[in-house]
Design a protein around this motif. Structure first.
Motif, PDB file in Angstrom:
ATOM      1  N   SER A 486       0.804  -1.226   0.000  1.00 40.37           N
ATOM      2  CA  SER A 486       0.000   0.000   0.000  1.00 40.37           C
ATOM      3  C   SER A 486       0.834   1.271   0.000  1.00 40.37           C
ATOM      4  O   SER A 486       0.339   2.337  -0.384  1.00 40.37           O
ATOM      5  N   GLY A 487       2.090   1.170   0.433  1.00 43.33           N
ATOM      6  CA  GLY A 487       2.906   2.372   0.606  1.00 43.33           C
ATOM      7  C   GLY A 487       2.512   3.167   1.836  1.00 43.33           C
ATOM      8  O   GLY A 487       2.997   4.283   2.050  1.00 43.33           O
ATOM      9  N   MET A 488       1.632   2.613   2.663  1.00 43.38           N
ATOM     10  CA  MET A 488       1.115   3.316   3.843  1.00 43.38           C
ATOM     11  C   MET A 488       1.793   2.827   5.130  1.00 43.38           C
ATOM     12  O   MET A 488       2.223   1.680   5.218  1.00 43.38           O
ATOM     13  N   THR A 553      -1.053   7.739   7.823  1.00 39.50           N
ATOM     14  CA  THR A 553      -0.767   6.785   6.747  1.00 39.50           C
ATOM     15  C   THR A 553       0.286   7.322   5.784  1.00 39.50           C
ATOM     16  O   THR A 553       1.001   6.549   5.151  1.00 39.50           O
ATOM     17  N   HIS A 554       0.352   8.663   5.626  1.00 38.94           N
ATOM     18  CA  HIS A 554       1.337   9.357   4.782  1.00 38.94           C
ATOM     19  C   HIS A 554       1.142   9.120   3.289  1.00 38.94           C
ATOM     20  O   HIS A 554       1.767   9.791   2.472  1.00 38.94           O
ATOM     21  N   THR A 555       0.333   8.172   2.904  1.00 35.06           N
ATOM     22  CA  THR A 555      -0.032   7.923   1.511  1.00 35.06           C
ATOM     23  C   THR A 555      -1.534   7.720   1.475  1.00 35.06           C
ATOM     24  O   THR A 555      -2.100   7.135   2.389  1.00 35.06           O
ATOM     25  N   TRP A 556      -2.183   8.208   0.405  1.00 33.96           N
ATOM     26  CA  TRP A 556      -3.644   8.205   0.387  1.00 33.96           C
ATOM     27  C   TRP A 556      -4.197   7.171  -0.594  1.00 33.96           C
ATOM     28  O   TRP A 556      -3.574   6.843  -1.610  1.00 33.96           O
ATOM     29  N   LYS A 557      -5.381   6.703  -0.291  1.00 43.63           N
ATOM     30  CA  LYS A 557      -6.114   5.830  -1.207  1.00 43.63           C
ATOM     31  C   LYS A 557      -6.746   6.692  -2.286  1.00 43.63           C
ATOM     32  O   LYS A 557      -7.449   7.661  -1.992  1.00 43.63           O
ATOM     33  N   GLU A 558      -6.530   6.325  -3.543  1.00 44.52           N
ATOM     34  CA  GLU A 558      -7.100   7.096  -4.658  1.00 44.52           C
ATOM     35  C   GLU A 558      -8.247   6.375  -5.343  1.00 44.52           C
ATOM     36  O   GLU A 558      -9.086   7.012  -5.976  1.00 44.52           O
ATOM     37  N   THR A 567      -9.342  13.270  -3.686  1.00 46.52           N
ATOM     38  CA  THR A 567      -8.579  13.361  -2.448  1.00 46.52           C
ATOM     39  C   THR A 567      -8.677  14.757  -1.856  1.00 46.52           C
ATOM     40  O   THR A 567      -8.428  15.759  -2.528  1.00 46.52           O
TER      41      THR A 567
END
Length: 613
Positions: A486-488, A553-558, A567
Motif C-alpha cells: 500500500s505504501g502506507m 498513513t502518509h499515503t492516500w487511497k485514490e 482526495t
C-alpha cells in the motif's frame, strides 16, 4: 578513538544481526505403529521421531505435548472451566458446571509414556500435565539431527472437547492431538502452552502412520491412504486383509502440522476431484440426519476453486471432511465436523470455515495460541468472502461482511470486550474470546481493505501466501507486506485494533447549505482515528466520492472497487472536527454521508448519513 569506535560499532551491529537472524523452522518426521483395542477404547503406540534442529541454538531439552492428559477431573482445563462458570465455553460445561469434573475414572484421558530414548539412550523426562519435558543425553547442535524413540499406551477420553470416544452423534473415535507431539521451537523459544481447551501449534512434519483396528471399522484421516485395496470403505473391489480380526491401515502425509484420524463402523466414504486439486473425501455416517452431505460436492468444488484463486493454491494432494468431534476443528489435510445439518448452506458454512483453516492455520501456520485472531479471523474473512459467492443473499448487501460488522456493533454495547492481543486460552469470557479472535480478526482485514483499497488488500493476501506458505509467519510479517503493497504506514491501525478495545465513531455534526455549495462538519467521537470515505448522491443519481485521508498513513487511497475518490486535505488524528465543502446546493443533493460501502466498523452508524429533503 575513531578506530576503536568503528570496531565497537561493527561488533554491536553484528550482535544485533545475530539476534534478529535469518528465518528458520524446525522439521520432524514421525513413524508410528498403533494397535487399537476398540472395545476398551485404548491403544498402544510406538513412535520414532527424526528431529532436525535448523535453529542457530544448541538444544539441551525438548518438550512434547500430551494433550489427552487434560481430560480428567481437577486438570488445568477442569479448573479453568470451573473458574469461568457460565462465561466459559458451553461445550465444556453443563449448567455452569465443568463436564470434566464428572468424567468416570475409566474414561479419563491418559497418555502413559513407558520410555523415551535419544539415539538409543534412555532419557529422563517429567510429565507436567499436558507437557512432557525431556532431558537430552546429547545436546542437539545447530543444523544437526537426532532420533527419538517412544513407547506409550493411551486411554481414549470421554468426548468433551474435540478428541474422544462416542461423540454426541455416535462417532466411535475422534483421534485428534492423540500422540506425543513435539513442540515448536523458534525465535520465541519453545511453544509449550498447557492445553486448556483452545488451539494448537507445531512444527511442520512428515508422517508415516500404521493403525491396527477391528476390521469392521472405517478410518478417515488427513493424509494419503497407502493401502485402500486392503481395508474397508475406499475401494469397492477391496480384498480386506485381516489378522486376528484386525485390519492394518497405513497413512502418509508430508509437511503438515499434525496427523488426525477418526474411526467408526458406520462410516461411508465418498470422493471426487477438484479441477487443479485437491482430491476431496467425505467420511460420514450415512443416515437421515446427514443426507445433506449428498448435496455438498458441487459446492465444495467451487469452494476450493475460489479459495485457490483468491488466497493461494492448496498445496496438498487430498483433503477430508470427517464427521466427528464436537463442532468443527481443523487439522492437517482434514477437519472434524459435526455431520448433522438442516440444510446445505448450514453445512457448507461449517465446511467453508474449517476448510479455510488449511490456509490460515496449516499452510500459513501462525502461532494460534499466541495470535488466535490471525488464524480464526483471517479464516472467518475467507469464509465470508466465499460463502457470499456460493450463496448470494436474496437482497444484495453493500459488502460480504456487513453482518459481521453489525454483530460487532451489538457486542460492543455489552461492555465486555477483551483485546484481540490476549493469548487464546487467557480470555476470561468465552463470548469475548469469540469476538476478539473471530470477529475482530475478520474485521482487521475488512478495515485494511477500507483504508488502503480492496485491490491492495487482495495483493497483500496474495503476497502473504507467496512469501510465507508452509512457514510460520507472525502479525509483523503480514503487516510488513501490507505496508509495502500500500505504501502506507499501518502500524497505528494494527495497534489500536489488536492491542486495545478502543472504537471507531465518526459522525456528521453540522450541515450548512449555500446557493452553490454545501459545507459539512464531521466529528470524531471515537478513540480510533481512521481515514474517512465521504460521499454525496445527487438528485440525478450521480455518486461522488471523497477520500479524507489521515496523516498517519502518509499515503492516500485514490481508488477502490467501490469507486474512485477525490482526495481532500488530510485530517490530523489529533483534530476533533473536520470541514468539507462540496460544490452542490441543497436542491441538487439527495444524500450525504460517511462510508456508503458500509465497511467502516463505526460503532454508531446512525449519525453517518443524512437524507437531504
Amino acid at each position: 578513538m575513531k578506530r576503536s569506535f568503528a570496531i565497537l560499532f561493527a561488533f554491536i551491529m553484528s550482535q544485533f544481526q545475530a539476534q534478529q537472524g535469518p528465518y528458520y523452522q524446525q522439521s520432524a518426521k514421525y513413524k508410528m505403529d498403533i494397535d487399537v483395542n476398540a472395545e476398551k477404547f485404548t491403544y498402544e503406540g510406538k513412535q520414532t521421531l527424526d528431529y532436525k534442529n535448523n535453529s542457530p541454538d544448541q538444544i539441551d531439552v525438548v518438550y512434547f505435548h500430551l494433550y489427552w492428559n487434560a481430560f480428567k477431573p481437577n486438570s488445568m482445563m477442569d479448573q479453568r472451566v470451573a473458574g469461568q462458570g457460565k462465561n466459559g465455553d458451553s461445550r465444556l460445561q453443563k449448567d455452569g458446571v465443568s463436564r470434566l469434573a464428572s468424567i468416570p475414572k475409566d474414561q479419563e484421558g491418559a497418555q502413559n509414556i513407558h520410555w523415551i530414548k535419544q539415539n538409543g539412550k534412555t532419557l529422563k523426562f517429567e510429565i507436567q500435565e499436558t507437557v512432557m519435558k525431556v532431558y537430552l543425553a546429547e545436546p542437539i547442535q545447530p543444523n544437526s539431527s537426532t532420533t527419538f524413540a517412544l513407547e506409550w499406551d493411551a486411554v481414549i477420553p470421554q468426548q468433551i472437547r474435540r478428541s474422544g470416544r462416542n461423540n454426541r452423534e455416535g462417532v466411535d473415535m475422534t483421534m485428534t492431538q492423540w500422540y506425543p507431539k513435539i513442540a515448536e521451537y523458534d525465535y520465541d523459544g519453545w511453544a509449550t502452552f498447557d492445553y486448556i481447551g483452545r488451539e494448537f501449534h507445531a512444527p511442520f512434519a512428515d508422517f508415516d502412520v500404521t493403525i491396527k483396528i477391528n476390521k469392521d471399522y472405517v478410518v478417515g484421516a488427513g493424509g494419503i491412504l497407502e493401502n485402500p485395496s486392503e481395508v474397508k470403505g475406499y475401494d469397492p473391489n477391496a480384498k480386506i486383509k485381516a489378522d486376528k480380526n484386525k485390519t492394518t491401515w497405513r497413512w502418509t502425509a508430508k509437511n503438515i502440522l499434525d496427523f488426525a484420524w477418526a474411526a467408526d463402523k458406520d462410516y461411508i466414504v465418498k470422493s471426487f476431484d477438484v479441477p487443479q486439486g485437491p482430491k476431496v473425501f467425505l467420511v460420514y455416517q450415512n443416515n437421515d440426519k446427514t443426507k445433506v452431505w449428498e448435496e455438498a460436492q458441487p459446492y465444495l468444488k467451487k469452494y476450493f476453486q475460489l479459495m485457490n484463486s483468491r488466497f493461494g493454491k492448496y498445496v496438498y494432494p487430498t483433503y477430508a471432511f470427517i464427521q466427528g468431534g464436537d463442532g468443527g476443528m481443523e487439522y492437517g489435510m482434514c477437519t472434524m465436523i459435526l455431520g448433522e445439518a438442516q440444510d446445505i448452506e448450514g453445512l457448507m458454512g461449517l465446511m467453508a470455515h474449517e476448510g479455510a483453516h488449511s490456509w490460515y492455520q496449516q499452510m500459513l501456520a501462525t502461532n494460534e495460541p499466541m495470535r488466535p485472531w490471525m488464524d480464526e479471523g483471517f479464516t472467518s474473512y475467507a469464509e465470508g468472502y466465499v460463502m457470499n459467492q456460493l450463496f448470494p443473499p436474496a437482497q444484495e448487501l453493500p459488502n460480504p461482511f456487513v453482518n459481521s460488522i453489525n454483530g460487532y456493533r451489538n457486542f460492543i454495547k455489552r461492555g465486555i470486550e477483551e483485546p484481540a492481543v490476549w493469548l487464546g486460552d487467557h480470555h476470561d469470557n468465552g463470548t469475548s474470546y469469540t469476538y476478539a479472535s473471530y470477529v475482530k480478526g475478520e474485521l482487521y482485514l475488512v478495515q485494511l481493505g477500507y483504508i488502503m483499497g480492496e485491490q491492495n488488500l487482495a495483493e497483500t493476501l496474495k503476497q502473504y501466501y507467496d512469501q510465507w506458505v508452509l512457514k510460520h509467519p507472525s502479525d509483523r510479517d503480514f503487516l510488513h507486506i501490507a505496508q509495502k503493497v500500500s505504501g502506507m504506514d499501518l502500524k497505528w491501525f494494527h495497534h489500536y485494533w489488536i492491542n486495545t478495545t478502543k472504537t471507531i465513531d465518526y459522525a456528521i455534526k453540522d450541515v450548512k447549505y449555500d446557493a452553490k455549495s454545501t459545507t459539512i462538519t464531521l466529528v470524531n467521537n471515537g478513540q480510533v482515528p481512521m481515514p474517512v470515505d465521504f460521499s454525496v448522491i445527487t438528485k440525478d443519481n450521480k455518486l461522488v466520492n471523497y477520500q479524507i485521508p489521515m496523516n498517519m498513513t502518509h499515503t492516500w487511497k485514490e481508488k477502490d472497487v467501490y469507486g474512485e475518490f477525490k482526495t481532500m486535505p488530510y485530517w490530523p488524528w489529533t483534530q476533533k472536527e473536520y470541514t468539507i465543502t462540496v460544490p452542490y446546493s441543497k436542491s441538487q443533493l439527495a444524500a450525504i454521508g460517511i462510508d456508503f460501502s458500509q465497511r467502516l466498523a463505526d460503532v454508531n452508524p446512525n449519525d453517518n448519513v443524512i437524507e437531504v429533503k
